[in-house]
Design an enzyme around this catalytic site. Structure first.
Site, short mmCIF file in Angstrom:
data_model
loop_
_atom_site.label_atom_id
_atom_site.label_comp_id
_atom_site.label_asym_id
_atom_site.label_seq_id
_atom_site.Cartn_x
_atom_site.Cartn_y
_atom_site.Cartn_z
CG HIS A 18 -2.02 -1.07 1.02
ND1 HIS A 18 -2.52 -1.81 2.08
CD2 HIS A 18 -2.66 -1.54 -0.08
CE1 HIS A 18 -3.43 -2.66 1.62
NE2 HIS A 18 -3.52 -2.51 0.32
CG HIS A 41 -6.74 -10.99 -7.58
ND1 HIS A 41 -6.03 -10.60 -8.70
CD2 HIS A 41 -7.08 -12.28 -7.79
CE1 HIS A 41 -5.93 -11.62 -9.54
NE2 HIS A 41 -6.56 -12.64 -9.02
CB SER A 102 -5.67 -1.93 -2.77
OG SER A 102 -6.38 -3.10 -3.10
CD GLU A 120 -12.56 -10.61 -3.98
OE1 GLU A 120 -12.65 -11.84 -3.84
OE2 GLU A 120 -11.46 -9.98 -3.98
CG ASP A 145 -11.00 -15.23 -13.01
OD1 ASP A 145 -10.56 -15.77 -11.98
OD2 ASP A 145 -10.33 -15.07 -14.05
N GLY A 146 -10.69 -12.17 -11.60
CA GLY A 146 -9.76 -11.08 -11.84
C GLY A 146 -8.85 -11.28 -13.04
CG ASP A 166 -2.88 -8.41 -3.37
OD1 ASP A 166 -2.12 -9.36 -3.12
OD2 ASP A 166 -3.54 -7.82 -2.49
#
Length: 291
Positions: A18, A41, A102, A120, A145-146, A166
């Site tokens: 971050h 994600h 995030s 997500e 799905d990311g 991530d």
């Protein structure tokens, strides 16, 4: 997929990720042109540090809690660390009970001309994130799905922006998936800024991914690794890294300075360490490390 980030929110790896994210956003925001931020994600966006999940594994006490204690004591924090401390302080009027994911950090920095897409896959986490972002201008939450979203959304219409990747790293093939998807995304958007977080549990696998990312990158690349414990017998996650493709101007120097501070203040056991590899646009490498 059973991963829940609430168990790890605010730990040393989150602090690294971050701090680097906020540094990139602020530097990119120095120009007036609109930005698109994609978080592949995203998680739920906000974590209660006094929740039952966080209490099971209070990793934040050796992460963000140490940063905030240093801030309260008037320590001279590096700029990248100071940004994160200020963001966390704004959410905690009394004590430390909330840590921003995030999406919340990104949403709070969006300008009127900017846009963000948070992806997500887990339904419960996506629902929580949607509720958190309700009413936010320029924000879209997708429950999908990311990896698929990454390839469908780059390059964005703005042609300028940042992608944060991530993954949960529950699948033993995650590094292979990450290498493949990152290479595909960079080919589609060679001027985009990509930030990739990953744990360093298997150093050989991490180095293989870094080599693949360097091959895929068109220009500049930087790798910041924060080692909380240099003892190879240490329990739990002892090392994590943040890789940047096309980092914004000044990001590398700012992140390297933050690394040294974080290693000194978040280290445990045999002590902390760090590694910073930077391939400049001219192809030359700068490598600095204490491990």
């Amino acid at each position: 997929m059973n991963y829940r980030h609430a168990f790890h929110a605010g730990n040393f790896a989150d602090v690294l990720k971050h701090a680097g994210l906020l540094s990139a956003l602020d530097r990119m925001g120095a120009k007036d042109k609109p930005l698109c931020v994609l978080d592949t994600h995203a998680g739920r966006g906000r974590y209660e540090l006094d929740s039952a999940e966080a209490a099971r594994s209070p990793e934040w006490k050796d992460g963000i809690a140490r940063v905030m204690a240093a801030a309260r004591e008037g320590a001279d924090l590096p700029a990248a660390v100071r940004r994160l401390a200020d963001a966390v302080a704004a959410l905690n009027a009394d004590g430390l009970t909330v840590y921003p994911g995030s999406p919340l950090l990104v949403a709070d920095r969006l300008r009127p001309q900017d846009r963000a897409v948070f992806v997500e896959r887990q339904e419960g986490e996506a629902a929580a994130l949607s509720a958190l972002m309700r009413g936010r201008r320029g924000v879209e939450v997708r429950a999908e799905d990311g990896w698929a979203a990454l390839l469908s959304l780059v390059p964005p219409p703005e042609r300028r922006g940042l992608v944060l990747i991530d993954p949960p790293f529950e699948d033993r093939r995650e590094f292979q998936t990450l290498s493949r998807r990152l290479a595909q995304a960079v080919r589609r958007w060679p001027t985009g800024v990509f930030l990739v977080w990953y744990p360093v549990k298997d150093r050989d696998a991490a180095r293989a991914f870094e080599a693949a990312a360097a091959d895929a990158a068109q220009r500049e690349i930087a790798i910041a690794e924060l080692v909380r414990d240099t003892d190879p017998r240490a329990a739990g996650l002892a090392s994590a890294a943040l890789l940047a493709v096309n980092p914004p101007w000044g990001w590398a120097e700012e992140t390297a300075a933050a690394l040294a501070w974080l290693a000194a203040h978040l280290g445990a056991g045999a002590g902390g360490g760090w590694r910073f590899d930077h391939r400049r646009e001219d192809g030359t490498w700068d490598t600095r490390a204490t491990i």
